[in-house]
Design an enzyme around this catalytic site. Sequence first.
Site, PDB file in Angstrom:
ATOM      1  N   ASP A 184       0.708  -1.149   0.228  1.00  0.00           N
ATOM      2  CA  ASP A 184      -0.131  -0.017   0.156  1.00  0.00           C
ATOM      3  C   ASP A 184       0.934   1.222  -0.169  1.00  0.00           C
ATOM      4  OD1 ASP A 184      -1.904   1.748  -0.031  1.00  0.00           O
ATOM      5  OD2 ASP A 184      -2.995   0.846   1.640  1.00  0.00           O
TER       6      ASP A 184
HETATM    7  C1  NOJ Z   1      -3.868   4.160   0.241  1.00  0.00           C
HETATM    8  C2  NOJ Z   1      -5.048   3.135   0.018  1.00  0.00           C
HETATM    9  O1  NOJ Z   1      -5.320   2.394   1.300  1.00  0.00           O
HETATM   10  C3  NOJ Z   1      -5.116   2.309  -1.070  1.00  0.00           C
HETATM   11  O2  NOJ Z   1      -6.384   1.411  -1.167  1.00  0.00           O
HETATM   12  C4  NOJ Z   1      -4.856   3.014  -2.613  1.00  0.00           C
HETATM   13  O3  NOJ Z   1      -4.892   2.044  -3.472  1.00  0.00           O
HETATM   14  C5  NOJ Z   1      -3.611   3.916  -2.246  1.00  0.00           C
HETATM   15  N1  NOJ Z   1      -3.592   4.587  -1.183  1.00  0.00           N
HETATM   16  C6  NOJ Z   1      -3.295   4.467  -3.431  1.00  0.00           C
HETATM   17  O4  NOJ Z   1      -4.058   5.673  -3.747  1.00  0.00           O
END
Ligand code: NOJ
Length: 736
Positions: free
Chosen positions: A264
């Site tokens: 993530d």
């Molecule tokens: C954090 C989020 O938890 C995730 O779901 C997302 O894809 C990423 N940021 C990128 O924006």
Amino acid sequence: MRFQQIATALSVASTAIAAPAETVARESASSADGLDWAAAYTKANAALAKLSSSDKINIVTGVGWNKGPCVGNTPAISSIGYPQLCLQDSPLGVRFGKSVNAFTPGIQAASTWDRTLIRQRGQYLGEETKGCGVHVLLGPVAGPLGKNPLGGRNWEGFGADPYLQGISMAETIQGMQGAGIQATAKHFILNEQELNRETMSSSVDDRTMHELYLWPFADAVHADVASVMCSYNKINGTWACENDGIMNKLLKQELGFQGYVMTDWNAQHTTQPAANTGLDMSMPGSDYNGNNVLWGSKLSQAISSGQVQQSRVDDMVRRILASWYLVGQDKGYPSINLGANVQGTHKDNIRAVARDGIVLLKNDGNVLPLKKPAKLGLVGSAAVIGQHGQNACQDQACDSGALGMGWGSGTAPYPYFSAPSDAIKARAQADGTQVTVSSTDSTGSVSGAVNGADAAIVFITSDSGEGYLTVEGVAGDRNNLDPWHSGNDLVKAVAAINKNVIVVVHSVGPIILETILAQPNVKAIVWAGMPSQENGNALVDILYGSTSPSGKLPYTIAKSANDYGTTIARGDDSFSEGVYIDYRHFDKSNIAPRYEFGFGLSYTNFTYSGVAVSGKPTSGAATGNVIPGGRADLWDTVATVTVTVANSGNVKGAEVAQLYVGYPASANTPPKQLRGFQKTLLDVGAKASVSFPLLRRDISVWDTTKQNWVIPAGDFTLYVGSSSRDVRQTAKLTVA
Ligand code: NOJ
């Protein structure tokens, strides 16, 4: 041949730690979707041989925050024709796309219980993603699973049951990847809340991990998902993105995952431990200041100093390239263009999912469908187009107006927004109905709109989202299960004046409806969920009865928030409720829900008859070789339950027949667990035979000693019906 190719491809991947792929014998690595990992690995190996050390580092390290056209980017490698890889949110559309559709959130798709619509939604998402030249779409979501109804991002996923989540994940992924994009199953794993998501540790017992949280990820892997995103939180004290037990053991060894694990965003904390525990791609490649880069040159140094084996990095690269080849992105893929108009006719799916995900909770005296009312009163800020529809708020974090989705990275811009009042007014013309609107949530202004109206429709909402944005004091997770903007008071005010009150709820998850139900003049409750851009049109289809409601709740609506038995953890979370979440908990603790999991009314009636069971499974452990998704025999059909469903009412309608399994008492499982569902559209008087194949996994428990799925001996009870509590037929399955 295929088996050998894969085995060869993977045997190169040796690292200091147990390399999952090597330990696993594979008979066949491709599943129903026709994608072929073996062929992809052959190509990946050939490409790998042409890469320099720095090429390899580039493939596994994002270019850094805000440094490319997409939310995640890696550099192009021209020697192998590998593009600048574009990874883009979200699970419901191309985030920041200029001319894309905003599909319904996962929770609405789940609420349809319609495999065909869910598959089509995935396919269309894939087509729009590809049309924008995006290679990797960052969805779908199986975590959060939604153990806590307050969880801010529950609406991104497919409801509070692993089976429903698992089927929805598989259909979505196969739809997406069939269209030529790489899907990402996220967030892996135990990321159930927004509060402290980047510091807290989640711990869960082994059985609960397998039977609840890992389950839908197994479906995702079985569906050949290209990538998995490790989550922000720690698991048992170790960050998910440097967790050997999670990435190497569960995902790559036990589930035989062939694709790559990406972080993530900014969820990586180390260079070497992350590499050696199974991480394959660092996203976005730096922290949000652009300074701290944990792979890149640091990974090169770690290889030089022997902390990370070159073979481990080769394994990362091979996994990433194989996934790219798997979905055919090496041939004629469009270049990145988030401005492309890719909407096509996909809004038909959005309307169908929005409509068929609507759950009719209450309909006293058949007040619905509407019967040519002379006057209709509409009340509430959510009746009209607000900032949402105009994309006026960052990542849909708006405080009022008609609601179509929650907020955060899991969103996409609306190309248009059908607001309830506009859609109802348009439809009302056909009947000559006078429509009056009070478009605020203030109780003082309702009387003008609803006085003398044949029916009054009150719109209430509850919203939540990702924790980097706060709306009305809601910092991601919901603060409570009450409607926003004093919605209970608004309903009370209308019900004091009008005798036919219809409450329409647009919500990210359950709200407590007791105050509303205590108003005798509230005749109907329409749970309209999260309908995205087709909000009003979908609602009109149901209110006016052009389609009979057929959605079923993908979570329990309780009488009191305390009844759920879970709450947002203030520090670490020990998941002490174990497998007893949502209906599993209500059933075990004998708590009467207000509306149970799987519940939903129709304008017609269905009768069930003639349940029958075929197949004679025997007790014991799974023995198959590991294929994507786990041991191959876990996916074998070991019994089939059939039942006849008839439309015994007066209008055409679709019924979601549901199968719940009660295990032998010795297995110590929840009283009932969803293990089958089938949605069938039936004309008046028509009947159909519905069948539920039971896979080995569906009647197994995770044996923590054997570290395997085991079918227990004894009597299983099979409950077939219209919800988790509306059981119409039962049968027995005896396992020797
Ligand atoms: C954090 C989020 O938890 C995730 O779901 C997302 O894809 C990423 N940021 C990128 O924006």
